[in-house]
Write a protein that holds these residues in place. Structure first.
Motif, short mmCIF file in Angstrom:
data_model
loop_
_atom_site.label_atom_id
_atom_site.label_comp_id
_atom_site.label_asym_id
_atom_site.label_seq_id
_atom_site.Cartn_x
_atom_site.Cartn_y
_atom_site.Cartn_z
N GLU A 3 0.90 -1.22 0.01
CA GLU A 3 -0.10 0.23 0.13
C GLU A 3 0.83 1.25 -0.04
O GLU A 3 1.91 1.28 0.77
CB GLU A 3 -1.16 0.12 1.28
N GLU A 29 1.81 -7.07 -6.32
CA GLU A 29 0.66 -6.08 -6.12
C GLU A 29 0.84 -4.81 -5.49
O GLU A 29 1.56 -4.93 -4.49
CB GLU A 29 -0.65 -6.84 -5.51
N ARG A 31 -0.93 -1.06 -4.36
CA ARG A 31 -2.13 -0.15 -4.34
C ARG A 31 -1.84 1.24 -4.02
O ARG A 31 -1.24 1.51 -2.86
CB ARG A 31 -3.29 -0.65 -3.42
N GLY A 64 -7.59 5.85 -6.32
CA GLY A 64 -6.77 4.73 -6.17
C GLY A 64 -6.21 4.07 -7.49
O GLY A 64 -7.14 4.19 -8.63
N ILE A 66 -4.62 0.44 -8.71
CA ILE A 66 -4.29 -1.10 -8.34
C ILE A 66 -3.44 -1.56 -9.26
O ILE A 66 -3.95 -1.75 -10.64
CB ILE A 66 -5.56 -1.92 -7.70
#
Lengths: 198, 296
Positions: A3, A29, A31, A64, A66
């Motif tokens: 994050e 991954e 975000r 956001g 992602i």
């Protein structure tokens, strides 16, 4: 998922912050949350340039991004630019603002219902192309305007015929989709796996 | 513009901004070149100028202010323009620019919207200064490229303006904050014509495409695009980074010249031969009353 909070930062800081996070442990991954649409677009471009598949989202008043690594990732990659269509790319060519002929009021209702139900096609819904009276669906007062905006936000590209908008003199009233030309429309038809015309 | 007599009109412009490079002397040069551009784009000759300065004198060394003003004054001297005064105020953030007065023959004023179908469009400086300056902030630009771009921004549009005066030019503007397509949209809007841009022919600063693809794009580019998106139709083959660059806000950008087709190649050659090396034919004006810009 890693994050990153890029809120309160001016460009290019959110991109640099994201870059630093990628160098630090190369996550599959990420975000990133930013507080303005320009920063969101910049982070989108950065992540795509680094081989990520990207989806955009709204988080309250914030924006956001992602990102998921494409190849070798266990996660199904999703991209805004080119949604992964497992069962082919469907182009819906809409030449009208009503469905069928007969009763116009009924025809309008059917169009609302059609646009609402179209999402059942899932990720295969690739492009919605609006020509002739169909372009009237993109202006203020259209009952399916919000529906079209949702498709666009979900990654389905909406192409709106520029000649038609000009013909009806509503070019400046269009509220969704990209203004396009016949060459674009023909190319889109050629690239689609299935074309459905209304 | 203000007509004084049958053969003399006044042009007055003003422009100022916050620092876009670290070197105060160079910033002064760029601000002056940028302020002078308006007069050149209108076909005029700048004559006098006045400084506009905001400076945090209580927290910052006055030698910085001196260097900024020196840069501006040197650029004015190069342009043969006389500095006749100015005004300074205390402010938290540095701002510098100039009000410039020029003269022009009233029959020779170049309007923005006087486009003719069949005209060709010539751009005299490469685009991408906004993206490069963003990449500079990200500390990703080599010292060499940063210097090259700051020289580009500091370059006067005087030579381009002088050379185009000998050709059949219908309209001209200088490319600044709205980006190339934003300023072209200003020309097209209300002209009764449309424009077609060949994006592959638009000169771009080396490296700018790479930085644009990485998302080092100033917010102004997105705003410019949003503002004009109804007027601009991109061919599907135009890459996103090119679209971004076409809307990239420019600092002290080049002249965008609409010239008669039969004079186009000669003007391009004269510009290149006359020290405006980046000048290139980037598109044309078409007979389409919809006032749109199509980009292929």
């Amino acid at each position: 998922m890693k994050e990153i909070d890029g809120r309160g930062l001016a460009c290019p800081a959110p991109v640099l912050q994201t870059r630093e996070a990628l160098q630090d442990g190369s996550p599959n991954e990420v975000r990133v949350v930013v507080d303005n649409p320009s920063a969101q677009q910049n982070v989108l471009r950065f992540l795509e340039s680094q081989g990520f598949q990207v989806v955009l989202e709204r988080v309250g008043n914030d924006y956001g991004v992602i990102g998921r690594r494409g190849a070798g990732s266990s996660v199904t990659p999703v991209s805004v630019a080119e949604p992964l269509a497992t069962d082919g790319k469907i182009m819906v060519m809409c030449t009208t603002d009503r469905i069928g002929s007969g009763d116009d009021v009924l025809g309008s209702k059917l169009m609302v219902s059609f646009m609402h139900t179209l999402k059942e096609m899932g990720a295969a819904l690739w492009r919605i192309v609006l020509v002739n009276n169909g372009v009237k669906l993109t202006v203020d007062g259209s009952e399916v305007l919000e529906e079209l905006k949702r498709y666009e936000a979900a990654g389905c590209k909406i192409l709106v015929c520029g000649t038609c908008l000009n013909h009806f003199d509503i070019l400046d009233q269009k509220r969704v989709g990209e203004t396009t030309n016949m060459l674009d429309i023909v190319c889109t038809m050629q690239l689609a796996d299935k074309v459905i015309t209304l | 513009m203000y007509r004084i007599s049958e053969n003399l009109a006044l042009i007055q412009t003003v422009d100022f901004f916050t620092p876009i490079v670290d070197d105060p002397y160079r910033f002064g040069q760029i601000a002056a070149a940028n302020a002078l551009s308006d007069v050149y784009a209108m076909g005029g000759t700048p004559k006098t100028a006045m400084n506009l300065v905001a400076f945090p004198a209580s927290t910052m060394d006055l030698s910085i202010l001196r260097k900024i003003i020196e840069g501006g004054a040197d650029k004015l001297q190069e342009a043969e323009v006389v500095l006749i005064g100015g005004h300074t105020i205390e402010d938290k953030e540095i701002k510098y620019g100039l009000s410039v007065t020029g003269v022009v023959h009233p029959d020779r004023v170049l309007a923005k919207k006087n486009l003719r179908p069949g005209d060709r469009l010539i751009l005299t400086k490469p685009i991408g200064t906004g993206v490069i300056n963003t990449a500079v902030k990200a500390d990703m630009v080599s010292a060499h490229l940063a210097e090259e771009v700051s020289l580009l921004m500091a370059a006067l549009n005087r030579d381009g303006a002088r050379i185009m005066a000998d050709f059949d030019v219908s309209a001209c503007t200088d490319v600044t904050g709205f980006g190339l397509l934003g300023h072209l949209a200003e020309m097209v809007s209300g002209s009764g014509c449309s424009a077609r841009i060949n994006s592959a022919r638009v000169p771009v600063i080396p490296g700018a495409e790479e930085f644009a693809a990485m998302g080092l794009i100033p917010a102004g580019a997105y705003n410019n695009w949003e503002f004009r998106k109804q007027m601009v139709i991109f061919d599907q083959a135009v890459p996103r980074m090119v679209k971004d660059l076409l809307f990239d806000p420019q600092t002290s950008g080049g002249l965008l010249i609409s010239v008669c087709d039969s004079h186009c190649q000669d003007l391009a050659a004269a510009l290149k031969g006359g020290g405006v090396a980046s000048a290139d034919v980037i598109g044309e004006i078409v007979d389409n009353r919809q006032e749109i810009i199509s980009v292929v």
